[in-house]
Design a protein around this motif. Structure first.
Motif, mmCIF file in Angstrom:
data_model
loop_
_atom_site.group_PDB
_atom_site.id
_atom_site.type_symbol
_atom_site.label_atom_id
_atom_site.label_comp_id
_atom_site.label_asym_id
_atom_site.label_seq_id
_atom_site.Cartn_x
_atom_site.Cartn_y
_atom_site.Cartn_z
ATOM 1 N N VAL A 50 18.155 39.922 45.186
ATOM 2 C CA VAL A 50 19.428 40.601 45.425
ATOM 3 C C VAL A 50 20.404 40.201 44.322
ATOM 4 O O VAL A 50 20.389 39.070 43.840
ATOM 5 C CB VAL A 50 20.030 40.265 46.801
ATOM 6 C CG1 VAL A 50 19.200 40.871 47.911
ATOM 7 C CG2 VAL A 50 20.187 38.765 46.984
ATOM 8 N N ILE A 51 21.232 41.157 43.930
ATOM 9 C CA ILE A 51 22.253 40.920 42.918
ATOM 10 C C ILE A 51 23.594 40.815 43.621
ATOM 11 O O ILE A 51 23.987 41.727 44.353
ATOM 12 C CB ILE A 51 22.293 42.060 41.889
ATOM 13 C CG1 ILE A 51 20.921 42.212 41.222
ATOM 14 C CG2 ILE A 51 23.354 41.806 40.837
ATOM 15 C CD1 ILE A 51 20.821 43.420 40.319
ATOM 16 N N LEU A 52 24.305 39.720 43.411
ATOM 17 C CA LEU A 52 25.585 39.489 44.074
ATOM 18 C C LEU A 52 26.605 38.946 43.091
ATOM 19 O O LEU A 52 26.253 38.366 42.062
ATOM 20 C CB LEU A 52 25.419 38.482 45.218
ATOM 21 C CG LEU A 52 24.556 38.887 46.416
ATOM 22 C CD1 LEU A 52 24.353 37.694 47.335
ATOM 23 C CD2 LEU A 52 25.178 40.042 47.167
ATOM 24 N N HIS A 53 27.874 39.134 43.430
ATOM 25 C CA HIS A 53 28.941 38.445 42.719
ATOM 26 C C HIS A 53 29.102 37.055 43.322
ATOM 27 O O HIS A 53 28.731 36.802 44.477
ATOM 28 C CB HIS A 53 30.252 39.217 42.819
ATOM 29 C CG HIS A 53 30.318 40.391 41.906
ATOM 30 N ND1 HIS A 53 30.386 40.259 40.538
ATOM 31 C CD2 HIS A 53 30.315 41.734 42.159
ATOM 32 C CE1 HIS A 53 30.432 41.461 39.982
ATOM 33 N NE2 HIS A 53 30.387 42.368 40.934
ATOM 34 N N LYS A 54 29.675 36.148 42.556
ATOM 35 C CA LYS A 54 29.694 34.739 42.943
ATOM 36 C C LYS A 54 30.407 34.468 44.262
ATOM 37 O O LYS A 54 29.948 33.648 45.065
ATOM 38 C CB LYS A 54 30.315 33.901 41.824
ATOM 39 C CG LYS A 54 31.728 34.327 41.418
ATOM 40 C CD LYS A 54 32.207 33.543 40.203
ATOM 41 C CE LYS A 54 33.598 33.970 39.765
ATOM 42 N NZ LYS A 54 34.036 33.243 38.549
ATOM 43 N N VAL A 90 33.362 38.343 34.550
ATOM 44 C CA VAL A 90 33.933 37.711 35.749
ATOM 45 C C VAL A 90 33.174 36.441 36.141
ATOM 46 O O VAL A 90 33.573 35.748 37.075
ATOM 47 C CB VAL A 90 33.950 38.687 36.948
ATOM 48 C CG1 VAL A 90 34.903 39.841 36.689
ATOM 49 C CG2 VAL A 90 32.552 39.199 37.271
ATOM 50 N N ALA A 91 32.085 36.141 35.454
ATOM 51 C CA ALA A 91 31.313 34.929 35.748
ATOM 52 C C ALA A 91 30.515 34.557 34.505
ATOM 53 O O ALA A 91 30.442 35.321 33.541
ATOM 54 C CB ALA A 91 30.390 35.133 36.942
ATOM 55 N N THR A 92 29.912 33.366 34.535
ATOM 56 C CA THR A 92 29.185 32.849 33.379
ATOM 57 C C THR A 92 27.774 32.407 33.772
ATOM 58 O O THR A 92 27.464 32.240 34.961
ATOM 59 C CB THR A 92 29.917 31.647 32.760
ATOM 60 O OG1 THR A 92 29.914 30.565 33.723
ATOM 61 C CG2 THR A 92 31.355 32.012 32.400
ATOM 62 N N VAL A 93 26.954 32.195 32.759
ATOM 63 C CA VAL A 93 25.606 31.691 32.995
ATOM 64 C C VAL A 93 25.673 30.289 33.598
ATOM 65 O O VAL A 93 24.873 29.939 34.480
ATOM 66 C CB VAL A 93 24.795 31.686 31.682
ATOM 67 C CG1 VAL A 93 23.429 31.032 31.896
ATOM 68 C CG2 VAL A 93 24.617 33.118 31.167
#
Length: 327
Positions: A50-54, A90-93
């Motif tokens: 699943v792909i989600l935002h943090k 909006v996020a990083t590795v």
């Protein structure tokens, strides 16, 4: 290795399905169910990842990821923006690593007004992924410039002056009528009363033009040119993507052309819920797609779990060779 880490062995090495209920940032709340309840259904249905935002992870039981992989999405945009095709980080590795993600994903709209920034962000993420050994999924879409917001709005606005010209004409009738006779002159206020209606009509026409432009752009998105799609996927792979996702053409020959052009697995985008979605995905799998990445098709379905199972069966019944997913 990166591609294989997202694939369940029951799917013969293919990714199927990979579901992304991450559309909340773009279009607002999307799931009728509590997010954790939705993921429970997806897990039971055999979803690989699943792909989600943090921030969404705060509403999910970590146990959901014992069998499903987590892919953290790193950029976003909203449908309310002047240019919804513009994507921003909006996020990083590093955050993905700290949250236990198996992979990260980045969305890039090739041909959009901010293509340069999006490609630069993809390159930066790819460099971080290579440094940390994190698989990268690139969601690549062709957004024809002809249907960009900067071109739709002016075209729609042109209709407004044309329609609003009716208002002065109506007022002229009022003046001319008053000269003819008092009885005719009495008609002038009535004609004047119609002027606001004409103005409202102009506004409605303008809105229809804007909606029509959006519809045309949506049609263009789901009927992409194979050469343009192949170019978009080449951008992703040249910059280091391990997997790519895109809306493949409905034509088997065109879909196969795009897939053959790409050296890494191509995941077929699910799209919206309609009568043709499953047929289109079946065509994509037969054409050689490496799996399915579906969002709205799953979480807006009457029974998300049942839809996820259908997609899993569609992937598992394909004849894909496991080694294709080694990336």
């Amino acid at each position: 290795m990166g591609a294989g880490s997202l694939a369940g062995p029951e799917h013969g090495g293919s990714v199927g399905p990979l579901t992304h209920p991450d559309h909340g940032v773009g279009g607002g709340p999307v799931a009728r169910l509590h997010l954790d309840g939705l993921l429970a259904q997806l897990e039971a249905a055999g979803t690989d990842a699943v792909i989600l935002h943090k921030g969404a992870l705060r509403r999910v039981d970590p146990a959901r990821f014992r069998r499903m992989s987590l892919v953290l999405h790193l950029n976003a945009s909203t449908a309310l923006a002047p240019d919804p095709d513009a994507k921003y980080p909006v996020a990083t590795v590093a955050e993905a690593l700290s949250l236990g993600a198996t992979a990260v994903s980045v969305h890039v709209n090739i041909g959009s007004a901010t293509e340069d920034k999006q490609i630069a962000h993809l390159a930066e993420v790819a460099a971080d992924c290579a440094r940390w050994g994190m698989p990268l999924l690139a969601m690549m879409y062709v957004r024809p410039p002809a249907w960009g917001p900067d071109r739709i709005a002016p075209n729609a606005g042109r209709l407004t002056p044309d329609a609003s010209r009716l208002t002065p004409d109506a007022s002229r009738l009022a003046t001319d009528g008053s000269r003819l006779a008092p009885d005719v002159g009495r008609l002038a206020p009535d004609v004047g009363r119609h002027a606001p209606d004409v103005g409202r009509f102009a506004s409605d026409v303008s809105r229809l033009a804007l909606d029509g432009g959006r519809f045309a752009r949506d049609v263009a998105r789901f009927a992409p040119d194979p050469d343009q799609l192949a170019h978009a996927l080449a951008v992703a792979t040249e910059l280091g993507a391990d997997l790519v996702k895109t809306a493949l053409p409905s034509s088997p020959a065109a879909a196969a052309q795009v897939i053959r052009s790409c050296p890494v697995p191509v995941l077929a985008a699910g799209g919206a819920v309609d009568g043709d979605s499953l047929d289109r995905l079946a065509v994509a799998m037969r054409a050689g797609a490496g799996g399915i990445a579906a969002g709205r098709l799953v979480f807006t379905a009457p029974d998300p779990g049942a839809m996820a199972r259908r997609l899993a069966e569609l992937v598992s019944s394909s004849s894909r060779a496991p080694e294709v997913l080694v990336g």
